[in-house]
Structure formats: structure tokens, C-alpha cells
Design an enzyme around this catalytic site. Structure first.
Site, short mmCIF file in Angstrom:
data_model
loop_
_atom_site.label_atom_id
_atom_site.label_comp_id
_atom_site.label_asym_id
_atom_site.label_seq_id
_atom_site.Cartn_x
_atom_site.Cartn_y
_atom_site.Cartn_z
CE LYS A 1 31.00 46.67 49.72
NZ LYS A 1 30.79 46.01 48.41
CE1 TYR B 1 26.86 44.36 42.61
CE2 TYR B 1 27.43 45.15 44.81
CZ TYR B 1 27.61 44.25 43.77
OH TYR B 1 28.55 43.27 43.87
CE1 TYR C 1 43.53 35.81 42.30
CE2 TYR C 1 41.49 35.22 43.42
CZ TYR C 1 42.85 35.09 43.27
OH TYR C 1 43.56 34.22 44.08
CD GLU D 1 36.39 44.23 34.75
OE1 GLU D 1 36.02 44.67 35.85
OE2 GLU D 1 35.71 43.45 34.04
CG HIS E 1 24.12 42.14 45.00
ND1 HIS E 1 23.75 40.81 45.02
CD2 HIS E 1 25.45 42.15 44.76
CE1 HIS E 1 24.81 40.05 44.81
NE2 HIS E 1 25.86 40.83 44.63
CB ALA F 1 33.68 42.59 49.91
NE ARG G 1 29.26 37.10 47.46
CZ ARG G 1 27.97 36.91 47.18
NH1 ARG G 1 27.08 36.99 48.13
NH2 ARG G 1 27.60 36.67 45.93
#
Length: 320
Positions: free
Chosen positions: A181, A161, A54, A22, A165, A131, A112
């Protein structure tokens, strides 16, 4: 501490272990120069992709898109674009998705995003909320561009997660969200940072029992900074291992902290691989030294593949 272990499967039985990193867009020219030093170092490890973060509400949209474009034209790295939906309308996001696809991006991490902390910053009524909504929008834009994509598909990733979360009422609710998702079109998930070896294994066990079939890629961070470890513990709601905090707190310098943190990170990654992890995603914080130390200790086999030509090199080839 376990010695380096090769986790390559026998030929023809399964895919090699995936490797990814990342990165985040630089805030200034000095940070940009440092980031590109890191990019050049990471290129040599032949990762499968690098994700580009982002900002909340698209706060760094232009710098993120610029970095994605530069990665595709000035490096051999394949970018995975983060995209958050909170605070953005469907029309705004559809335009961003179309721009990413038109620029050549073929992987998006659908998130999200952080909720605003001030009532005045509350998202407009027309903004996307989850999301799952963003995944469905990406698939809609993709369908409109199916001819341009040669009937291919965009790879969509999501977050998972290992611990509950921070905003979730329960672990079971987290699994319901992950399943939703997946049903909306997610192809894989990358986990948030975890601090305990059993957290990834237990996530996989729960997810598979619940019907989640997509790959769950463990995200690990070089645990070399006491301040950063504590901050991530606050953000994730998970208490870091007390022994790690104690060891980092007693270090006498950066070299010792790096040695301790790298060893702890390698232990977490090895535990995840032993639990069947299909890959390793390294949160680099735009720093390559500790990430490469972790990779050296893991000794992951990397498939040999030629990288794409950089456009900056084409004039020389033509002249030759």
C-alpha cells in the site's frame, strides 16, 4: 494511571502531535441532531481532520457524501473520507472519487471493506479486490485532475493492524500488505483499535524494520462500554485486557464505567505517544463526552490556527 503529560517537542524539531476523530453518517434525524451536537463540541478542540466512515459495498454512500459536504460547508472541520472497494467496479469508484474531489475533499482513507458473508452477495468479477487497487485508482483520478488541484496531492490513508488481521495468515503477511500500500501511494496509516500497550510499539518496530516509512497513527477508542469492548475483541481477534473486562463488568453505573474506560484509554494513548506516535485518532462512535475526557487527560498541545468561514455565516458578514 499517569498524570497528564504534554508531548510537545521543542520548537522547530518536529511537528506537533496530530489529533483526529472518526464519525459515521447518521441513520435518522434523531441521530443526525445528536451527531451535530458532537461535531460542535469537537470543533472546539481544533482537530487536524475528522474521518467519515463508508458502509460496506457503499451501502451508505449518499448519507456519507452528504455528511462530508455538510462538514465542509457548515463546520470548521476538515474531512477525511473513508472509501471501500469490495463490491464496486473501478468505474463506479472512479466516479465517487471524482465527486469527492470536486466537492473539495482532499483526504481519503482507502480500505478494502468487509467481504460478503453470503455466496449470493459475492462481488462481481469486475470489482476491485484490495485497498492497494483503490489507492492506485485514487492516484489515477488525481492525475486526471491535477490542474484542478493546483498540482497538489490527495492525502491517502490506509489501515494498519497492531495485531494480526483476522483473515491474515501471519503478521509478516500484514507487513507485506502495508508495504504494498505504501508503494502504491499511501501517505499514512491509522491503526485498528488495540487493547494492550505494547501492541502499537511492536507494530512500529516491525514496520520500520520491514521498510515502512509512512506515519503510523494509533487509533484508540474510549473503552467505556463492556459490550462494545467485547464486540471489538471479537472483530479484531484480540482478547481485551482481562483486568479491564473485570473492572467494566463490576461497574455500578455509566459514570463509573466512563471513569474506568477513559483511564484505560489514556494509558494506551500515552504508551503510544511514548513510543513515538505522530498523532492520536479517536474512534468516537459519534459520542463526544468520553472522547473529550480522554483528550483533557492527554493535554495534547494544539496549534492555534484560524478555521475557515462557514458559508452559512457569509450573508451576515455581507450585510454587516
Amino acid at each position: 494511571m499517569s498524570p497528564p503529560v504534554s508531548h510537545q517537542s521543542p520548537p522547530g524539531t518536529s511537528a506537533p502531535i496530530a489529533l483526529s476523530y472518526e464519525l459515521f453518517p447518521p441513520r435518522n434525524e434523531t441521530a443526525s441532531a445528536s451527531l451535530w451536537d458532537t461535531i460542535r463540541e469537537l470543533e472546539g478542540t481544533n482537530p487536524d481532520y475528522v474521518s467519515v466512515t463508508y458502509g460496506a459495498n457503499g451501502s451508505n454512500r449518499d448519507t456519507a457524501v452528504d455528511l462530508l459536504n455538510r462538514l465542509m460547508t457548515e463546520s470548521t472541520l476538515r474531512p477525511l473520507a473513508h472509501l471501500t472497494c469490495v463490491g464496486n467496479s473501478a468505474a463506479e469508484l472512479a466516479g465517487t472519487i471524482a465527486e469527492l474531489l470536486d466537492h473539495g475533499v482532499r483526504g481519503i482513507l482507502a480500505l478494502r471493506g468487509d467481504l460478503p458473508t453470503k455466496p449470493a452477495d459475492a462481488p462481481d468479477a469486475g470489482s476491485l479486490r484490495y485497498a492497494q487497487d483503490l489507492i492506485e485508482l485514487i492516484r489515477h483520478v488525481e492525475q486526471q485532475r491535477s490542474a484542478l488541484l493546483c498540482a497538489g496531492r490527495v492525502a491517502i490513508g490506509v489501515a494498519a493492524y497492531p495485531a494480526k488481521h483476522p483473515e491474515s495468515p501471519s503478521i509478516e503477511h500484514d507487513l507485506e500488505v502495508l508495504l504494498a500500500k505504501q508503494r502504491s501511494g499511501a501517505d499514512f496509516a491509522i491503526t485498528q483499535v488495540f487493547f494492550h500497550a505494547d501492541q502499537y510499539r511492536e507494530l512500529v518496530t516491525r514496520a520500520r524494520r520491514a521498510g515502512v516509512t509512512i506515519p503510523l497513527i494509533p487509533g484508540v477508542m474510549p473503552l467505556t462500554s463492556l459490550r462494545r469492548v467485547r464486540r471489538l475483541g471479537e472483530l479484531t481477534g484480540v482478547e481485551p485486557a482481562p483486568a479491564l473486562l473485570d473492572a467494566l463488568g463490576r461497574t455500578t453505573g455509566a459514570a463509573e464505567a466512563r471513569r474506568i474506560g477513559v483511564a484505560a484509554t489514556v494509558d494506551l494513548a500515552l504508551a503510544a505517544l511514548d513510543a513515538g506516535a505522530p498523532g492520536i485518532h479517536l474512534y468516537t462512535f459519534n459520542e463526544h463526552a468520553a472522547a473529550l475526557d480522554v483528550l483533557d487527560r492527554l493535554a495534547l498541545p494544539r496549534p492555534a490556527r484560524p478555521g475557515p468561514l462557514r458559508r452559512t455565516a457569509l450573508p451576515e458578514l455581507v450585510q454587516a
